[in-house]
Design a protein around this motif. Structure first.
Motif: not given
Length: 368
Positions: A19-21, A28-29, A135-139, A146-153
């Protein structure tokens, strides 16, 4: 010790095998409360000798391996990391005035308590995740708080205003967050297999003092922590530091070209057919571009005849393409919207020191 200091995330790092959270926080990194960006327990920062240029962005690089697992050393290629490995790279800028960001040389933030978000602006965090099939890349792009980052496929464009610390050299540009295909375009370092691999975590890039643990070598510490096997006691390759005044111009220029261009311009990389190989293992002057005519470069030549003309950087295609913002000529093709003036100057100095002439078939590379 991780950068988490005394404040650690309530939940441990979570590896998503599928999947792609949608949110970076699901891994939690790294964790942000809007005031600081901290690393979770077991997440180790690392630094490179010479880093890839990305529009003057600074980067916090981290590595997390599943407990009890080890990466396998390789002298030339990226280390062989176990399934479950998560590599992160957070791109950020020092804050300037009136919403601008500062153009200053990338440096390592050595604080053991993470990044102070009142002083830096987070842009994106890229994850490179080792799953069963590769390997999978997820930006992920950070919000304004500055509290959360969202997936930008599909990638994203972030408008920025770049200033020098003294307020001069104002430059407005569009910072480009890569889409999934662009991520694969750089990380598919073997043109035959087209498999994705890490670029930075190689012996020659990481063989240096650990900025967070002075007096310790990064690779030796990694081995001591039980996260790297096969590290030899001596003979580990290393690239020069870009900012090392004691290193030669040649060593610094080759290190710069290696990390910025060598993953593509190599014997097996996506630009293998160009005949221009800029990785650290290439020592043939012709392959490095000496008096070599371009191959299918089109307008990218700028009407120049050779990749490198000894002693004449202004006549060299390599310098022309590094100094260009023309989409049909600029190199690298992705990953930057500005010119790295210091990098161009370094390569210019390197070429200026070469002796010989392209009118002489017996030209051999020499340096002062």
């Amino acid at each position: 010790m991780s950068l988490a200091g005394c404040k650690r995330a309530a939940e441990p790092v979570r590896f998503h095998a599928q999947g792609q959270p949608q949110n970076l926080s699901e891994w939690h990194v790294v964790e942000s409360d809007g005031a600081r960006l901290r690393l979770n327990e077991g997440v180790e920062p690392y630094a490179l000798n010479t880093a890839l240029f990305s529009d003057y962005a600074h980067k916090l690089r981290t590595l997390w391996l599943p407990p009890g697992s080890k990466a396998r050393y390789h002298p030339d290629e990226a280390f062989d990391f176990p399934v479950g490995t998560i590599i992160s790279k957070t791109f950020y800028y020092p804050r300037g005035q009136n919403g601008s960001v500062l153009r200053v040389a990338e440096r390592v933030e050595e604080s053991l308590d993470g990044l102070d978000l009142s002083k830096v602006r987070l842009i994106e965090t890229r994850l490179l995740v080792r799953r069963d099939r590769g390997w999978v890349a997820l930006p992920y792009v950070w919000n304004e708080e500055q509290t959360e980052a969202t997936l930008a496929r599909a990638g994203e464009t972030v408008p920025l205003t770049l200033h020098k610390p003294d307020g001069s050299a104002k430059q407005e540009f569009a910072y480009m967050v890569p889409d999934e295909n662009q991520c694969a375009g750089c990380h598919a370092t073997n043109n035959t297999t087209r498999e994705m691999h890490p670029i930075g975590p190689k012996a020659r890039h990481m063989n240096r003092e650990d900025p967070w643990h002075p007096g310790e070598n990064q690779l030796a510490r990694m081995a001591a922590l039980g996260r790297l096997q096969g590290l030899p006691k001596q003979g580990v390759p290393f690239n020069a530091r870009l900012d090392d005044a004691q290193a030669t111009v040649e060593d610094r220029a080759r290190a710069y070209l290696d990390v910025n261009c060598g993953h593509c311009h190599s014997q097996v990389g996506p630009a293998d057919t160009s005949g221009l190989w800029l990785d650290a293992n290439t020592d043939d002057a012709r392959r490095l571009g000496l008096c070599k005519p371009p191959v299918a470069a089109g307008q990218g030549t700028g009407d120049h005849m050779f990749d490198i003309v000894p002693g004449r950087p202004d006549e060299s295609i390599l310098v022309y393409r590094m100094d260009s913002l023309d989409p049909g000529a600029m190199m690298p093709e992705v990953g930057r919207s500005t010119v790295h003036e210091e990098g161009v100057a370094l390569v210019r100095d390197w070429i200026a020191a070469w002796l010989g002439s392209c009118s002489n078939e017996d030209t051999k590379v020499a340096t002062k």
